[in-house]
Design an enzyme around this catalytic site. Structure first.
Site, PDB file in Angstrom:
ATOM      1  N   CYS A   1      10.676  50.930   4.224  1.00 16.74           N
ATOM      2  CA  CYS A   1      10.483  52.095   4.830  1.00 16.74           C
ATOM      3  C   CYS A   1      11.747  52.506   5.564  1.00 16.74           C
ATOM      4  O   CYS A   1      11.935  53.497   6.220  1.00 16.74           O
ATOM      5  CB  CYS A   1       9.272  52.317   5.674  1.00 16.74           C
ATOM      6  SG  CYS A   1       9.324  51.219   6.974  1.00 16.74           S
TER       7      CYS A   1
ATOM      8  N   CYS B   1       8.360  45.170  10.832  1.00 15.78           N
ATOM      9  CA  CYS B   1       8.448  46.319  10.628  1.00 15.78           C
ATOM     10  C   CYS B   1       7.040  47.037  11.248  1.00 15.78           C
ATOM     11  O   CYS B   1       5.990  46.616  10.993  1.00 15.78           O
ATOM     12  CB  CYS B   1       8.402  46.741   9.149  1.00 15.78           C
ATOM     13  SG  CYS B   1       8.071  48.501   8.915  1.00 15.78           S
TER      14      CYS B   1
ATOM     15  N   CYS C   1       4.805  52.418   6.270  1.00 13.79           N
ATOM     16  CA  CYS C   1       5.380  51.722   5.384  1.00 13.79           C
ATOM     17  C   CYS C   1       4.796  51.230   4.153  1.00 13.79           C
ATOM     18  O   CYS C   1       3.566  50.827   4.247  1.00 13.79           O
ATOM     19  CB  CYS C   1       5.833  50.393   6.219  1.00 13.79           C
ATOM     20  SG  CYS C   1       6.876  49.232   5.180  1.00 13.79           S
TER      21      CYS C   1
ATOM     22  N   CYS D   1      13.800  47.768   7.909  1.00 14.91           N
ATOM     23  CA  CYS D   1      13.024  47.493   7.016  1.00 14.91           C
ATOM     24  C   CYS D   1      13.275  47.695   5.351  1.00 14.91           C
ATOM     25  O   CYS D   1      13.694  49.013   5.220  1.00 14.91           O
ATOM     26  CB  CYS D   1      11.500  48.182   7.171  1.00 14.91           C
ATOM     27  SG  CYS D   1      10.287  47.902   5.728  1.00 14.91           S
TER      28      CYS D   1
ATOM     29  N   GLU E   1       0.817  -1.167  -0.054  1.00 11.34           N
ATOM     30  CA  GLU E   1       0.069  -0.083  -0.163  1.00 11.34           C
ATOM     31  C   GLU E   1       1.039   1.005  -0.182  1.00 11.34           C
ATOM     32  O   GLU E   1       2.088   1.085   0.338  1.00 11.34           O
ATOM     33  CB  GLU E   1      -0.706  -0.096   1.185  1.00 11.34           C
ATOM     34  CG  GLU E   1      -1.858  -1.160   1.511  1.00 11.34           C
ATOM     35  CD  GLU E   1      -2.454  -1.326   2.728  1.00 11.34           C
ATOM     36  OE1 GLU E   1      -2.149  -0.409   3.665  1.00 11.34           O
ATOM     37  OE2 GLU E   1      -3.019  -2.351   3.255  1.00 11.34           O
TER      38      GLU E   1
ATOM     39  N   ASP F   1       0.913  10.398   4.071  1.00 12.92           N
ATOM     40  CA  ASP F   1       1.383  11.167   5.188  1.00 12.92           C
ATOM     41  C   ASP F   1       0.298  12.092   5.779  1.00 12.92           C
ATOM     42  O   ASP F   1       0.217  13.181   5.168  1.00 12.92           O
ATOM     43  CB  ASP F   1       2.373  11.924   4.167  1.00 12.92           C
ATOM     44  CG  ASP F   1       3.435  12.702   5.124  1.00 12.92           C
ATOM     45  OD1 ASP F   1       3.382  12.314   6.461  1.00 12.92           O
ATOM     46  OD2 ASP F   1       4.210  13.537   4.759  1.00 12.92           O
TER      47      ASP F   1
ATOM     48  N   TYR G   1      -6.691   1.741   6.566  1.00  8.51           N
ATOM     49  CA  TYR G   1      -5.829   0.761   5.879  1.00  8.51           C
ATOM     50  C   TYR G   1      -5.682  -0.598   6.701  1.00  8.51           C
ATOM     51  O   TYR G   1      -4.925  -1.394   6.799  1.00  8.51           O
ATOM     52  CB  TYR G   1      -4.502   1.263   5.795  1.00  8.51           C
ATOM     53  CG  TYR G   1      -3.934   2.205   7.000  1.00  8.51           C
ATOM     54  CD1 TYR G   1      -3.694   1.576   8.253  1.00  8.51           C
ATOM     55  CD2 TYR G   1      -3.698   3.583   6.702  1.00  8.51           C
ATOM     56  CE1 TYR G   1      -3.493   2.198   9.316  1.00  8.51           C
ATOM     57  CE2 TYR G   1      -3.295   4.120   7.858  1.00  8.51           C
ATOM     58  CZ  TYR G   1      -2.994   3.641   9.002  1.00  8.51           C
ATOM     59  OH  TYR G   1      -2.417   4.252  10.291  1.00  8.51           O
TER      60      TYR G   1
ATOM     61  N   LYS H   1      10.681   3.943   2.587  1.00 11.25           N
ATOM     62  CA  LYS H   1      10.766   5.519   2.555  1.00 11.25           C
ATOM     63  C   LYS H   1      11.182   5.998   1.349  1.00 11.25           C
ATOM     64  O   LYS H   1      12.523   5.442   0.868  1.00 11.25           O
ATOM     65  CB  LYS H   1      11.218   6.329   3.626  1.00 11.25           C
ATOM     66  CG  LYS H   1      10.584   6.127   5.057  1.00 11.25           C
ATOM     67  CD  LYS H   1       9.541   6.892   5.041  1.00 11.25           C
ATOM     68  CE  LYS H   1       8.814   7.109   6.340  1.00 11.25           C
ATOM     69  NZ  LYS H   1       9.368   7.781   7.359  1.00 11.25           N
TER      70      LYS H   1
ATOM     71  N   LYS I   1       2.207   4.528   1.618  1.00 10.27           N
ATOM     72  CA  LYS I   1       2.362   5.391   3.115  1.00 10.27           C
ATOM     73  C   LYS I   1       1.700   6.609   2.982  1.00 10.27           C
ATOM     74  O   LYS I   1       2.537   7.446   2.598  1.00 10.27           O
ATOM     75  CB  LYS I   1       3.690   5.079   3.625  1.00 10.27           C
ATOM     76  CG  LYS I   1       3.613   5.372   5.026  1.00 10.27           C
ATOM     77  CD  LYS I   1       4.935   5.243   5.611  1.00 10.27           C
ATOM     78  CE  LYS I   1       4.988   4.953   7.021  1.00 10.27           C
ATOM     79  NZ  LYS I   1       5.052   6.312   7.606  1.00 10.27           N
TER      80      LYS I   1
END
Ligand code: IVH
Length: 670
Positions: free
Chosen positions: A407, A422, A428, A404, A111, A115, A223, A310, A113
């Site tokens: 600005c 900021c 800004c 920033c 099957e 996630d 499953y 995996k 796997k």
């Protein structure tokens, strides 16, 4: 090397990663690297049995339990699977099976796997009675109400051939397109992005309000079938029967009669799995026959009759050209790496996220570095490492900016948050334009015919300084601006006018208060009804609202403590923008409980606590927290506190159960 020291070091690291993963839904390390650490510890323990600690992570399945939900004992432990990463490991697994089963023939079921989040479903008399998370493998959280929002999971099956009691195991997940949609919305509301679909699913399953969970369209693949009394001979039989009964079984499984066909299955799905609506990180190989499974048995942590393989996550190497710092609508600064373009998992990658300054430091990024870019569960690729052998010694380390990029005002790091901000939110330019774009979007004031370019242009020409100025625009303001005909100008002015009828909950969302998304805005309006009430709400009153915690409450208070925000709201008010909304317009159901007060205690079958509270309020009743002589009803659920019961009895308060409450609703409604 001091072996004991290394073992301690490994245990600390593994515990740290486990805690982050199971308690905070954060993956600080790739699965592969985690398994390397665990394997190293296992090997040292095998070689030095005297040093083995009784609570070593090699003996535990996973994390610990979060406290919010009622925790329940699993009837069958929820174990993990051994991992393999290559053909040899798999062949060794096959040899171990052969050794136990001798000459007997055996088959595998392969099957994918999935996630997501491991879930357990308990059925009794054909009815779904519980949905439980894995927790620490022995005890999990009872999240029945949230699990019941999964549309593909039957709440009831009429088939009588299955035993009275059985359990199913499966993987709950958030489909990738839903995940992307949520992140799009979060970009618009200035909330931090969810890292990947798995974390999002896990966070959603643990939300207190199942109506919010239901909006997230979680799904699941079953499953495994488990039960004391198992009517099936093989896993295959169980999958076929469950499919026939309408359970969500992914049709991707296959029966394999030898390890070569298992390898072919692995190859077949290596790339096609990327087209599925959810992430898969490998495959699971299981012995088909239940009798053989029983004979093979379990180790302390995992079955001997199954293993996972995996797939390696796809990694590319490329040079980092520069780092840009993006300013978000709420002033958050996000570093983004600009890369020498490289192919990864089928797409050309030019940029990768670095998340924040912590991550930049962890990677110790230097100019001209060759970096490893990985596409794991995440949609946006991320930088996972640096090839140190290619580092040019003359190059310097990237430094996070102190000001920033737009600005130039000094950046601030909020206590407890990884982001830099900021704080110049009223001046800004990037933030202001972002706030106006947020204000006009469909989910907020829905001002059509006004795009990002027009906003930029009107802002550059100083015709608007913030969103409230949209309401004083006239056709004269557009004279001399390129690309506007009288028709398009009229359309803009009409939709601005139209936005004055947009209900308050959308206006509140449109204000762009940090952490106040559309759902939170709606909850605030249900509770407080007007901007005046929200402004004057105390911290305690705010956190009493479902789904509102410390972070959101503080953000709301901080927003309303700024004069410029109050002035902005005043301008909206004088332009007749909706700043209040009666709950009756929202979803008032009836007045059947009017004048009645309720205390809720314990856990309920048909409602979660917030759901029950909502039901009372929406039918005109009042929910109070403590029992007094004036109280009308105590609604008693399972496991309610004995002191509440005692007090209610003393004061002769009417105690009703969930069913009686529903009857009460119906009785008064008629
Ligand atoms: S069977 C005894 N089948 O993988 C464990 N697990 O490490 C039996 N998973 O968290 C698990 N897809 O939720 C099995 N097709 C699949 C699976 C699967 C994903 C997850 C499972 C658990 C982890 C096991």
């Amino acid at each position: 090397m001091d072996i004991r020291k290394r073992m301690d070091e490994l245990i600390n690291l593994i515990n740290k990663y486990n805690e982050a993963y199971y308690q905070k839904n954060e993956s600080l390390i790739s699965d592969y690297d985690f398994d390397q650490l665990l394997n190293e510890l296992q090997k040292l323990e095998d070689e030095n049995p005297l040093f083995v600690l009784s609570d070593s992570p090699t003996k535990k399945v996973g994390g610990t339990i979060t406290k919010q939900f009622k925790s329940v004992n699993h009837r069958f432990p929820m174990l993990s699977l051994g991992n393999t990463y290559n053909e040899n490991d798999l062949k060794e697994f096959d040899s171990r099976i052969k050794k136990v089963l001798g000459d007997e023939k055996y088959e595998y079921i392969c099957e994918l796997k999935f996630d997501g989040v491991a879930l357990s479903f308990w059925y009794e008399n054909g009815k779904l009675i519980k949905g439980v998370t894995r927790g620490d493998g022995t005890r999990g959280d009872d999240i029945t109400n949230n699990v019941k929002t999964i549309k593909s999971i039957p709440h009831y099956i009429a088939d009588t051939s299955l035993p009275f009691e059985f359990e199913l195991r499966g993987e709950g997940f958030m489909p990738n397109h839903i995940f992307e949609q949520i992140n799009q919305d979060r970009i618009l509301s200035g909330e931090p992005l969810l890292a990947n679909p798995r974390n999002s699913a896990s966070g959603t399953f643990k939300m207190q309000d199942s109506s919010v969970v239901a909006q997230r369209n979680l799904d699941c693949f079953i499953y495994a079938y488990l039960g004391f009394d198992n009517p099936f001979q093989t896993h295959e039989e169980s999958l076929l029967k469950l499919t026939e009964l309408g359970f969500p079984i992914s049709p991707t499984w296959e029966k394999c009669t030898n390890i070569e066909s298992v390898l072919a299955y692995i190859e077949k799905w290596a790339f096609v799995r990327n087209d599925l609506p959810l992430n898969t990180d490998g495959i699971v190989i299981k012995i088909n026959d239940f009798g053989q499974q029983e004979r093979l048995g379990f180790t302390a942590k995992s079955p001997r009759w199954a293993i996972s393989f995996k797939y390696p996550s796809e990694i590319a190497k490329t040079e980092i050209l520069s780092i840009s710092y993006q300013v978000g609508r709420t002033g958050n600064i996000t570093p983004v790496a600009n890369l020498n373009p490289v192919y990864l998992a089928g797409t050309m990658i030019k940029r990768a996220s670095i998340h924040n300054a912590n991550e930049m430091n962890r990677l110790d990024l230097h100019e001209g570095d060759t970096v490893l870019v990985e596409k794991g569960g995440e949609i946006i690729p991320k930088i996972t490492g640096v090839d140190m052998s290619l580092r040019k010694p003359e190059k310097t380390k990237f430094a996070f900016p102190t000001n920033c990029p737009d600005c130039q005002s000094e950046l601030v790091r909020v206590e407890g948050e990884a982001n830099h901000y900021c704080m110049n939110d009223s001046k800004c330019p990037t933030q202001i334009k972002g706030k106006i774009e947020h204000f006009i979007q469909r989910k907020a004031l829905n001002i059509e015919n006004l795009g990002v370019e027009t906003i930029d242009l009107l802002f550059e020409k100083s015709l608007i300084k913030d969103a409230s100025d949209l309401y004083s625009l006239t056709s004269l303001d557009f004279i001399g601006l390129e690309g506007f005909q009288s028709k398009s100008i009229q359309n803009i002015l009409n939709s601005v006018e139209q936005s004055k009828t947009i209900p308050f909950r959308k206006v509140l969302f449109g204000l762009g208060i940090r952490h106040v998304g559309a759902t939170i805005a709606e909850k605030l309006v249900i509770e407080f009804k007007s901007i005046r009430n929200i402004m004057s709400a105390s911290y305690e009153e705010l956190i009493a609202v479902p789904e509102i915690g410390d972070r959101i409450a503080l953000s709301i208070i901080s927003y309303f403590s700024k004069t410029e925000n109050l002035e902005f709201i005043e301008r909206l008010h004088s332009s007749s923008v909706q700043l209040s909304e009666e709950i009756s317009e929202l979803e008032q159901e009836s007045t059947s409980l009017e004048g009645k007060s309720f205390v809720i205690s314990g856990v309920f079958q048909n409602f979660d606590r917030d759901g029950l509270k909502d039901k009372i309020v929406l039918n005109g009743g009042k929910v109070v927290s403590s029992i007094s002589a004036k109280l009308d009803y105590l609604i008693a659920g399972d496991n309610m506190g004995p002191s509440k019961l005692e007090k209610a009895n003393q004061l002769s308060i009417k105690i009703i159960n969930e069913e009686e409450f529903i009857n009460l609703l119906n009785k008064y409604a008629n």
